[in-house]
Design a protein around this motif. Structure first.
Motif, PDB file in Angstrom:
ATOM      1  N   ARG A  96       0.839  -1.204   0.000  1.00 40.49           N
ATOM      2  CA  ARG A  96       0.000   0.000   0.000  1.00 40.49           C
ATOM      3  C   ARG A  96       0.873   1.253   0.000  1.00 40.49           C
ATOM      4  N   LEU A  97       1.898   1.239   0.823  1.00 41.85           N
ATOM      5  CA  LEU A  97       2.805   2.386   0.888  1.00 41.85           C
ATOM      6  C   LEU A  97       3.440   2.665  -0.470  1.00 41.85           C
ATOM      7  N   GLN A  98       3.889   1.623  -1.119  1.00 40.23           N
ATOM      8  CA  GLN A  98       4.518   1.793  -2.431  1.00 40.23           C
ATOM      9  C   GLN A  98       3.545   2.412  -3.425  1.00 40.23           C
ATOM     10  N   ASN A  99       2.325   1.900  -3.463  1.00 40.29           N
ATOM     11  CA  ASN A  99       1.334   2.397  -4.416  1.00 40.29           C
ATOM     12  C   ASN A  99       0.934   3.842  -4.119  1.00 40.29           C
ATOM     13  N   LEU A 100       0.723   4.139  -2.847  1.00 35.94           N
ATOM     14  CA  LEU A 100       0.302   5.492  -2.465  1.00 35.94           C
ATOM     15  C   LEU A 100       1.435   6.495  -2.631  1.00 35.94           C
ATOM     16  N   GLN A 101       2.668   6.038  -2.372  1.00 38.21           N
ATOM     17  CA  GLN A 101       3.810   6.936  -2.577  1.00 38.21           C
ATOM     18  C   GLN A 101       3.955   7.297  -4.050  1.00 38.21           C
ATOM     19  N   GLU A 102       3.686   6.351  -4.930  1.00 36.93           N
ATOM     20  CA  GLU A 102       3.750   6.635  -6.366  1.00 36.93           C
ATOM     21  C   GLU A 102       2.709   7.681  -6.760  1.00 36.93           C
ATOM     22  N   ARG A 103       1.507   7.556  -6.214  1.00 30.34           N
ATOM     23  CA  ARG A 103       0.461   8.530  -6.498  1.00 30.34           C
ATOM     24  C   ARG A 103       0.817   9.913  -5.945  1.00 30.34           C
ATOM     25  N   LEU A 104       1.389   9.932  -4.733  1.00 29.88           N
ATOM     26  CA  LEU A 104       1.804  11.209  -4.138  1.00 29.88           C
ATOM     27  C   LEU A 104       2.864  11.882  -4.995  1.00 29.88           C
ATOM     28  N   TYR A 105       3.827  11.086  -5.465  1.00 31.42           N
ATOM     29  CA  TYR A 105       4.916  11.607  -6.293  1.00 31.42           C
ATOM     30  C   TYR A 105       4.387  12.127  -7.625  1.00 31.42           C
ATOM     31  N   ALA A 106       3.467  11.380  -8.218  1.00 38.25           N
ATOM     32  CA  ALA A 106       2.908  11.788  -9.509  1.00 38.25           C
ATOM     33  C   ALA A 106       2.034  13.027  -9.391  1.00 38.25           C
ATOM     34  N   GLU A 107       1.267  13.100  -8.325  1.00 42.53           N
ATOM     35  CA  GLU A 107       0.387  14.247  -8.119  1.00 42.53           C
ATOM     36  C   GLU A 107       1.178  15.538  -7.968  1.00 42.53           C
ATOM     37  N   HIS A 108       2.282  15.479  -7.206  1.00 42.96           N
ATOM     38  CA  HIS A 108       3.226  16.592  -7.056  1.00 42.96           C
ATOM     39  C   HIS A 108       2.552  17.853  -6.502  1.00 42.96           C
ATOM     40  N   GLN A 109       1.670  17.652  -5.556  1.00 42.26           N
ATOM     41  CA  GLN A 109       0.995  18.780  -4.923  1.00 42.26           C
ATOM     42  C   GLN A 109       1.240  18.837  -3.422  1.00 42.26           C
ATOM     43  N   ARG A 110       1.347  17.674  -2.805  1.00 44.45           N
ATOM     44  CA  ARG A 110       1.521  17.608  -1.357  1.00 44.45           C
ATOM     45  C   ARG A 110       2.704  16.714  -1.020  1.00 44.45           C
ATOM     46  N   SER A 111       3.048  16.684   0.251  1.00 42.77           N
ATOM     47  CA  SER A 111       4.164  15.841   0.693  1.00 42.77           C
ATOM     48  C   SER A 111       3.915  15.390   2.125  1.00 42.77           C
ATOM     49  N   LEU A 112       4.788  14.509   2.597  1.00 43.66           N
ATOM     50  CA  LEU A 112       4.622  13.915   3.925  1.00 43.66           C
ATOM     51  C   LEU A 112       5.943  13.946   4.674  1.00 43.66           C
ATOM     52  N   LEU A 113       5.909  14.468   5.892  1.00 40.26           N
ATOM     53  CA  LEU A 113       7.077  14.476   6.770  1.00 40.26           C
ATOM     54  C   LEU A 113       6.817  13.516   7.926  1.00 40.26           C
ATOM     55  N   ILE A 114       7.720  12.553   8.103  1.00 38.40           N
ATOM     56  CA  ILE A 114       7.607  11.561   9.168  1.00 38.40           C
ATOM     57  C   ILE A 114       8.763  11.780  10.143  1.00 38.40           C
ATOM     58  N   VAL A 115       8.439  11.969  11.396  1.00 38.56           N
ATOM     59  CA  VAL A 115       9.438  12.197  12.446  1.00 38.56           C
ATOM     60  C   VAL A 115       9.572  10.930  13.275  1.00 38.56           C
ATOM     61  N   LEU A 116      10.796  10.448  13.427  1.00 42.56           N
ATOM     62  CA  LEU A 116      11.082   9.289  14.275  1.00 42.56           C
ATOM     63  C   LEU A 116      11.977   9.725  15.426  1.00 42.56           C
ATOM     64  N   GLN A 117      11.522   9.464  16.638  1.00 36.84           N
ATOM     65  CA  GLN A 117      12.314   9.745  17.832  1.00 36.84           C
ATOM     66  C   GLN A 117      12.291   8.517  18.733  1.00 36.84           C
ATOM     67  N   ALA A 118      13.373   8.324  19.464  1.00 29.39           N
ATOM     68  CA  ALA A 118      13.458   7.184  20.373  1.00 29.39           C
ATOM     69  C   ALA A 118      14.677   7.345  21.264  1.00 29.39           C
ATOM     70  N   MET A 119      14.719   6.567  22.320  1.00 31.63           N
ATOM     71  CA  MET A 119      15.946   6.442  23.092  1.00 31.63           C
ATOM     72  C   MET A 119      16.976   5.711  22.227  1.00 31.63           C
ATOM     73  N   ASP A 120      18.244   5.752  22.637  1.00 28.27           N
ATOM     74  CA  ASP A 120      19.279   5.013  21.917  1.00 28.27           C
ATOM     75  C   ASP A 120      18.888   3.538  21.840  1.00 28.27           C
ATOM     76  N   THR A 121      19.114   2.935  20.689  1.00 29.58           N
ATOM     77  CA  THR A 121      18.745   1.552  20.330  1.00 29.58           C
ATOM     78  C   THR A 121      17.239   1.389  20.151  1.00 29.58           C
ATOM     79  N   GLY A 122      16.502   2.485  20.093  1.00 24.70           N
ATOM     80  CA  GLY A 122      15.043   2.402  20.022  1.00 24.70           C
ATOM     81  C   GLY A 122      14.503   1.826  18.728  1.00 24.70           C
TER      82      GLY A 122
END
Length: 322
Positions: A96-122
């Motif tokens: 699903r991610l692959q397919n939706l990412q392709e649509r997002l890239y093709a549309e070229h109107q919006r984008s997605l920022l994903i933030v990952l935080q954790a303790m060390d080794t998280g």
């Protein structure tokens, strides 16, 4: 009687016009914010009969509700028992991610920022590897933030992060992020409390600005236990192929475990908003962590509903010559 007394007061007209303009501006911002907030609760849009499996909305921190980090069991995995239980479903979510990412890239109107935080080794690196492994690299970027350079330190604390936010059509992953500036600087007392405490508001304003500019923001805290961190550090020591991952500095940081837990808890409470939510994901079981994050992101992208651009007219009549 002077005729001027019957004329409208110019200052009153100006004030009324200014108030009306301000109201229109506030309405426009509220409308845009509400749209983003709706998409940031994707289960209400794409799930037929909530709760979904896995139940990722359970891990979202709602603004205004006092969240306690210790209330989340880092070993939780719902009714999944082991890695084999989720292999097929994880593959489905990655597709699903692959397919939706392709649509997002093709549309070229919006984008997605994903933030990952954790303790060390998280597990930030492992999450990126196992969740995004099949995503087209042309449409995905990962940025890791270390100690700021002299130039970066000479600017406002958000400057270096803003430069790395995603272009239209892109998914960008922050492996550590602007939240380091209310975490390590607080724990190590690198700046006074009045400085890092003001940054919560600044971060919220920054993320709000991004969302109003068609950059969706999702934030994940990968929640592991102190015992699990010890086990992972020990495994790095015992496996020569993992020695490159080990740093004696991790042991020094481990001494501040309680202080970091409190700093994360306060950052999440202060900065989980309807338009840029925090998810606290149980992460002792790496396979469950991967499934929760993959499903959350896939559902969010589906709620955003990116579309392929309309094709040129008359394609059905085109013949390609030999």
């Amino acid at each position: 009687m002077s005729q001027s007394s019957n004329l409208p007061n110019n200052s009153s007209i100006t004030t009324d016009a200014s108030t009306g303009e301000e109201h229109k501006t506030q309405q426009a911002a509220a409308k845009a914010t509400a749209k983003v907030a709706f998409e940031m609760a994707p289960e209400k849009i794409v799930v037929d009969s909530p709760p979904p499996k896995p139940n990722y909305p359970h891990y979202r921190v709602h603004p205004g509700e006092q969240f306690v980090l210790a209330s989340v069991d880092p070993n939780a995995s719902e009714d999944y028992k082991n890695k084999k239980d989720i292999e097929q479903e994880l593959q489905h979510q990655r597709q699903r991610l692959q397919n939706l990412q392709e649509r997002l890239y093709a549309e070229h109107q919006r984008s997605l920022l994903i933030v990952l935080q954790a303790m060390d080794t998280g597990g930030k690196d492992g999450t990126i590897k196992h969740v995004f492994g099949g995503v087209n690299p042309q449409g995905c970027q990962v940025w890791s933030f270390k100690k700021p350079s002299e130039e970066e330190a000479g600017h406002d604390f958000l400057w270096r992060y803003h430069q790395r936010t995603p272009l239209r059509g892109m998914i960008t992953i922050f492996n550590r992020s602007h939240y380091e500036d209310v975490l390590i600087v607080r724990v190590k007392q690198l700046v006074p409390e009045n400085v890092w405490r003001e940054r919560y508001h600044i971060i919220n304003e920054f993320e709000h600005m991004l969302t109003l500019n068609n950059i969706a923001v999702i934030k994940f805290f990968l929640h592991i236990s102190k015992d699990e961190q010890k086990r992972r550090l020990q495994s790095r020591l015992e496996d020569p192929d993992k020695h490159w991952k080990f740093s004696s500095n991790d042991l020094k940081e481990r001494l501040f475990w309680d202080e970091y837990q409190k700093a994360f808890e306060d950052a999440i409470n202060n900065c989980s908003t309807e338009y840029a939510p925090w998810y606290v994901v149980p992460a002792n079981n790496k396979w469950y962590r991967n499934l929760v994050i993959a499903r959350t992101i896939a559902d969010t992208l589906e709620a955003m509903n990116p579309q392929y651009p309309k094709p040129e007219m008359g394609l059905e009549s085109i013949l390609i010559s030999d």
